[in-house]
Design a protein around this motif. Sequence first.
Motif, PDB file in Angstrom:
ATOM      1  N   TYR A  95      44.469  53.703  29.195  1.00 37.56           N
ATOM      2  CA  TYR A  95      43.550  54.482  30.016  1.00 37.56           C
ATOM      3  C   TYR A  95      43.815  54.131  31.479  1.00 37.56           C
ATOM      4  N   PRO A  96      43.382  55.024  32.386  1.00 40.85           N
ATOM      5  CA  PRO A  96      43.587  54.688  33.815  1.00 40.85           C
ATOM      6  C   PRO A  96      42.921  53.361  34.182  1.00 40.85           C
ATOM      7  N   LEU A  97      41.723  53.130  33.662  1.00 42.46           N
ATOM      8  CA  LEU A  97      41.072  51.819  33.777  1.00 42.46           C
ATOM      9  C   LEU A  97      40.694  51.407  32.359  1.00 42.46           C
ATOM     10  N   ALA A  98      40.756  50.106  32.108  1.00 45.05           N
ATOM     11  CA  ALA A  98      40.596  49.620  30.738  1.00 45.05           C
ATOM     12  C   ALA A  98      39.302  50.138  30.117  1.00 45.05           C
ATOM     13  N   ASN A  99      39.416  50.682  28.916  1.00 45.71           N
ATOM     14  CA  ASN A  99      38.270  51.178  28.158  1.00 45.71           C
ATOM     15  C   ASN A  99      37.935  50.152  27.086  1.00 45.71           C
ATOM     16  N   GLY A 100      37.342  49.049  27.529  1.00 47.20           N
ATOM     17  CA  GLY A 100      36.840  48.064  26.563  1.00 47.20           C
ATOM     18  C   GLY A 100      37.856  47.037  26.096  1.00 47.20           C
ATOM     19  N   ILE A 101      39.139  47.328  26.270  1.00 47.26           N
ATOM     20  CA  ILE A 101      40.134  46.380  25.774  1.00 47.26           C
ATOM     21  C   ILE A 101      41.359  46.443  26.683  1.00 47.26           C
ATOM     22  N   VAL A 102      41.959  45.284  26.896  1.00 43.81           N
ATOM     23  CA  VAL A 102      43.211  45.249  27.680  1.00 43.81           C
ATOM     24  C   VAL A 102      44.315  44.738  26.777  1.00 43.81           C
ATOM     25  N   ARG A 103      45.520  45.266  26.997  1.00 44.35           N
ATOM     26  CA  ARG A 103      46.621  44.906  26.094  1.00 44.35           C
ATOM     27  C   ARG A 103      47.824  44.329  26.811  1.00 44.35           C
ATOM     28  N   HIS A 104      47.739  44.115  28.104  1.00 45.74           N
ATOM     29  CA  HIS A 104      48.773  43.304  28.751  1.00 45.74           C
ATOM     30  C   HIS A 104      48.228  42.757  30.061  1.00 45.74           C
ATOM     31  N   VAL A 105      48.762  41.634  30.472  1.00 46.48           N
ATOM     32  CA  VAL A 105      48.403  41.080  31.778  1.00 46.48           C
ATOM     33  C   VAL A 105      48.786  42.115  32.826  1.00 46.48           C
ATOM     34  N   GLY A 106      47.846  42.439  33.703  1.00 42.94           N
ATOM     35  CA  GLY A 106      48.149  43.399  34.761  1.00 42.94           C
ATOM     36  C   GLY A 106      47.537  44.765  34.536  1.00 42.94           C
ATOM     37  N   GLU A 107      46.995  44.985  33.347  1.00 45.14           N
ATOM     38  CA  GLU A 107      46.381  46.296  33.075  1.00 45.14           C
ATOM     39  C   GLU A 107      45.163  46.472  33.988  1.00 45.14           C
ATOM     40  N   PRO A 108      45.031  47.639  34.624  1.00 42.99           N
ATOM     41  CA  PRO A 108      43.919  47.803  35.566  1.00 42.99           C
ATOM     42  C   PRO A 108      42.565  47.852  34.863  1.00 42.99           C
ATOM     43  N   VAL A 109      41.600  47.140  35.446  1.00 36.90           N
ATOM     44  CA  VAL A 109      40.262  47.050  34.861  1.00 36.90           C
ATOM     45  C   VAL A 109      39.228  47.686  35.781  1.00 36.90           C
ATOM     46  N   ALA A 110      39.390  47.511  37.073  1.00 34.55           N
ATOM     47  CA  ALA A 110      38.448  48.113  38.024  1.00 34.55           C
ATOM     48  C   ALA A 110      39.213  48.469  39.294  1.00 34.55           C
ATOM     49  N   MET A 111      38.694  49.467  39.981  1.00 39.97           N
ATOM     50  CA  MET A 111      39.332  49.918  41.215  1.00 39.97           C
ATOM     51  C   MET A 111      38.374  49.683  42.379  1.00 39.97           C
ATOM     52  N   VAL A 112      38.921  49.130  43.442  1.00 39.94           N
ATOM     53  CA  VAL A 112      38.134  48.866  44.649  1.00 39.94           C
ATOM     54  C   VAL A 112      38.660  49.761  45.761  1.00 39.94           C
ATOM     55  N   VAL A 113      37.752  50.352  46.511  1.00 44.19           N
ATOM     56  CA  VAL A 113      38.152  51.077  47.724  1.00 44.19           C
ATOM     57  C   VAL A 113      37.433  50.422  48.889  1.00 44.19           C
ATOM     58  N   ALA A 114      38.195  50.087  49.922  1.00 46.77           N
ATOM     59  CA  ALA A 114      37.615  49.386  51.066  1.00 46.77           C
ATOM     60  C   ALA A 114      38.274  49.876  52.343  1.00 46.77           C
ATOM     61  N   THR A 115      37.784  49.357  53.448  1.00 40.49           N
ATOM     62  CA  THR A 115      38.278  49.870  54.727  1.00 40.49           C
ATOM     63  C   THR A 115      39.674  49.376  55.058  1.00 40.49           C
ATOM     64  N   ASP A 116      40.085  48.246  54.529  1.00 36.30           N
ATOM     65  CA  ASP A 116      41.484  47.841  54.728  1.00 36.30           C
ATOM     66  C   ASP A 116      41.951  46.980  53.563  1.00 36.30           C
ATOM     67  N   PRO A 117      43.251  46.839  53.417  1.00 34.63           N
ATOM     68  CA  PRO A 117      43.769  46.174  52.215  1.00 34.63           C
ATOM     69  C   PRO A 117      43.386  44.703  52.111  1.00 34.63           C
TER      70      PRO A 117
END
Lengths: 806, 302, 174
Positions: A95-117
């Motif tokens: 899934y674009p963001l993990a749906n309850g389960i992750v299957r590899h290190v690095g899989e995206p879980v949450a997305m943050v948007v902020a004013t700078d990196p």
Amino acid sequence: MTTRMFGEPIQRREDPRLLAGRGRYLDDLGHGALAAAFVRSPHAHARVLDIDVTDALDVDGLVAIYTYEDLPERVADPLPLLIPHPALTHGRTGYPLANGIVRHVGEPVAMVVATDPYVAEDIVDLIQVNFEPLPAVVGIENAVRAERLVHDDVPGNVGAHLVQEVGDAPLAVDTAPHRLEFRLDIERSASTPLEGRGVYARPDASDGSIRVYSSTQTSTSVRFAIAAKLGLPATKVEVIAPDVGGGFGVKIVHPWPEEILVSWAARVLGREVKWAEDRREHFVSSAHERGQVQFVRVGFDDEGRVLGLDVRFLHDHGAYTPYGIIVPIITSTQLLGPYKVGAYRAEFTSLYTNTVIVTPYRGAGRPQGVFCMERTMDRIAEHLGRDRAEVRSANFIQPHEFPYDQGLVFQDGRPLIYDSGNYPEALEKVKEMIGWDEFPGRQEKAAAQGRRLGIGLACYVEGTGVGPYEGGHVQVDSAGRVHVSTGLTSQGQGHGTVFAQIVAEELGVPIDAVEVTTGDTRRFSYAVGTFASRAAVLSGNAIALACRRLREKALRIAGEALEADPGDLEIVDGIVRVVGNPRTAIPLRTVAVLANPLRYAFDEEAVRATQFARSSGDDGPPVPEDDEPGLEGRDYYSPVRSTFASGMHAAVVEVDPDTAEVRILRYAVVHDCGRMINPTIVEGQVHGGVAQGIAGALYERMAYDESGQLLNASFMDFLMPYATEIPRITTGHLETPSPLNPLGIKGAGEAGVIPVSAVIASAIEDAEGIRIARMPISPDELFWLRRRAETGEVERTGVVKSDRAP
Amino acid sequence: MKPPPFTYHSPSSVEETLDVLAETGTDGKVLAGGQSLIPLMNMRLAAPAHLIDINGAGGLDVLRTSDDGVRVGATVRQARVERDAEVFRVQPLLRWATGFVAHPVVRNRGTVVGSLAHADPAGELPAVLALLDGTIEVVSRGARRTVTGRDFFAGPLESSLEPDELAVSAFFPALPDRAGASFAEVARRHGDFAVCGAAGLVELDDDLRVAAARVAYVSVGPNPVVLDLTEACGHRSPGATDWTRAADAARGRLDPGADIHASAEYRRHLAGVLTARVLGEAGARAHGAAASGDGAHSGALR
Amino acid sequence: MSEDVYEIRLTVNGVPRSARAPARRLLSDFLRHDLGLTGTHVGCEHGVCGCCTVLLDGAPVRSCLMFAVSARAHEVTTVEGLGGPDGSLGPVQRAFQECHALQCGFCTPGFLVAVTALVRDARAAGRAGPTEEEVLEGISGNLCRCTGYQNIVKAVHRAADLMAEHGAEDGGEP
């Protein structure tokens, strides 16, 4: 006279801009855009129990945090499985963001948007995710053992199982005069372009459209994917691949989660949003390739001719299969190389593991296949006490045997029929370049000085230019400029130069008048993408065909204006003129004006064009029924099947008897990609490929531990070679044209990388007298092989055991 | 990969630096070249609350050579030490070893003292300091101490510097008369941290026999390890010495660790190979220097 | 939590520049995003790839391993400063084009900057250019994934030739 352009080693037209620092790579765009960053799984396999953002909420500069629950339908759906196959019975995507389960290190879980990196990363660190770790499946052996599962509903961790065969290979092996049986291993590596992935989305609230820049190898498909996921008509989505800092396969995967999420967030927020992947992310969230274990059974006669080849292999495709099983399919079909074997059977099992997904990396399964075939050739030669080159030669398809049908189904679903090639000549050439016949003397002399030298050789055939199609559009404007566009993308291959060379040649215009655009859906909507060494073959031919259409129209209009038969006209230096009477002429730019009946005098050319205006009194419409305004041509090239390039590499290595370090003293390449559009660029592609091949043979690997942590996720420990590690490479070219396409060309992008692991393994084996069955090889591993050879745990070469059937 | 926030201090004198260090205590970290610290910060493996940039502190950019040795101030770049002809004359090992520190571009910014304070067992310069019995000059508000390499390196990435202390310089003793040195390492790529490295020093007696042979190792154990291998060399002239005996002795006394690039056993093996190489070369150089009657040494950049 | 912001003044490509940024802003990001000089690229942010190489007071350094605030009052040269004032390419840039020493172009600015210093230093030492060994050592801190380095090595020698041909005209301090 127009200078001949096709086949000339002209300098690249892209370069001045790139050299001046005026490139436009993804992160050079979008100054002022919001920055996206991702919370990624630190576990290889885990349940996501809870995501707590409390600590992040007070941070100055936070704009938004999204988790799976925030995603609307379609965006929340599983990512598409791009290339289904009947054998892929258990295809799974994330899934674009993990749906309850992750299957590899690095899989995206949450997305943050902020004013700078910087702030976005601060926030990522403050988000607390509560995971329940699950047992991880790492490595092919664990995957096949299947004591643990990557997906609960995929028994045995088996995603796909496929058999292709010609004849009865098991029987042919069993009844052959000689037979051998052995195992080979090849480890993971990755494309690793110096620019990571990146996405920058610019929504336009006034018309509900969105423009997305992505560092992708396929902008047209990203566009359709974003349109589908965001529920927009494709007309509201523009996708542009700006300058792309290398691809090598990893950027053909689409849509990446970030392409969907950044575009979606930009629309939700009504703000520009950008994500530029960083190096650590690239290692754990982009794709890898290569990992296979192969079991080979081969039967052959006294001359070393292969009578039966029976290969079973296990392929590690990582946690998901968004790109299908194209890599193992290519391994099994390209394994045969330039050889005709009596009977062949390839059976593969493609397995899930809790590691990063596996999708094509330059070579795309061919390096593994070639490693298998070429190690087999070396084993046969050793077994029979014959010269390694001689055994290969005995198995070659001969020049008069083309087209040669291998009897298999290739990656494009079409029959595996080689179109042309000249393998014996290539072998002679590479032997001469490397000094094959003189080498034993050299080796002996070095040995007398305590130096260990070895020589190796490998051959390959590469199916290039797979379909289904690419298109080209060519337009001449009233200033005489020629605007060319094609939908596939560029990552440094010099398309802006080679396509311009084709156009200059086809149209008879100065190359400086030609401007090429790739990967911009505003200019060209339909395309497949840049992979499988297909850009020059597909888009090159499409552009040539488009030019031919344009030329025909130009000659027709010019013929009317000059009152001449179009068949008597030629175009030289942008001027249409009567053959043998160059003073009866009209510039192409004027023809461009004439091609449009609406002729406001915006410029001098329009004024001048009136002198050629067709006489009035014509009864028909100003634009005839079978015509269109403008001097343009558009066409598509859709090959019936792939065209097959080939090559042979040879190397001399020196191995340090004390430290077990390997140094390549000489590296020679003979390469045949049909007619070359620009030899300098072809050579550059070969150089780069060989360097990546050397990297994969001696330096690079993905060091996962048992829990699925990637231990070398940095350039400190992932050992991409520097100039100090890559030897001087000498190249030679054959040009066996392809009969399949108008330009007679074959692809060249991947070739260089394909046989390198096989060549280096062969050379090290020759130097050491110890069997090399696993690549890459590090000095530490060679040290241990020596130790085990001393104790008899690993075989030395040249020890022939009886192989006659009982 | 962006560094976390920190409070930046740019003291204009050593005294001011010491004041800031005293105030920030364990939250403070000195920034000189930053070539080891900033990568760690970019990966967020280090997050000091205060960074004290000493590049403007004054008086630390001093490189002084005398017949006794080389004193290197805290902000002196590795590249400067590497290129300095006087440094090479007095203690050539510094050039040879520094040439193995990362890549030239990194050495343009990285400092010698910073490398020592970083105390990475994979670092070349800590091994050199340890081999030569060099010292580090450490100051704090109202105090000053001279620390030997043995006492300075407390563990991997750990020095014995107190939070309020600043390493202001390092002193590398000169190459003695009738002595030779050598540095060698095996790295996966040119410029990488060594899989195993060795710095060797051989001193001869009046009869030009080996009087002392010592080797310091890189990437073998948590600290730079120095072995005295004089006995194993057998008090012969360098030309008559079987250096493999020293290599075997070294292998028996070292206890290297494993990582993704090398097993412990391979490291141990390499340590022996490099022991023989550096002692052989150092012995030959010592013999050459003694025979030519002066302290001159030959040898290319590395 | 809000960070102190510094007025950072420095000279870039011979022009005095300033912008405000927090102390943690890497010099690479400062050049790219605060000053808009996006020719300097960022490939790893841990000092290994060399894409971000710039000249600091004439010496090549990694701009990702330096805070912009530490570069105050210093002189920085980026790829944008390697050409002529009229926008023409400098000798190293021309050599790279002639030798096909770039493909995707992402690592190229870092190489151009490092090679500029390398050739300059060899010529300052009174030699025609760097030796083959010096070339390899000089570019050994820069990764390229496209070219296999073959044509980059050629281009370094070619750059030295071009500088020699043009003498003082191009051979001075960038």
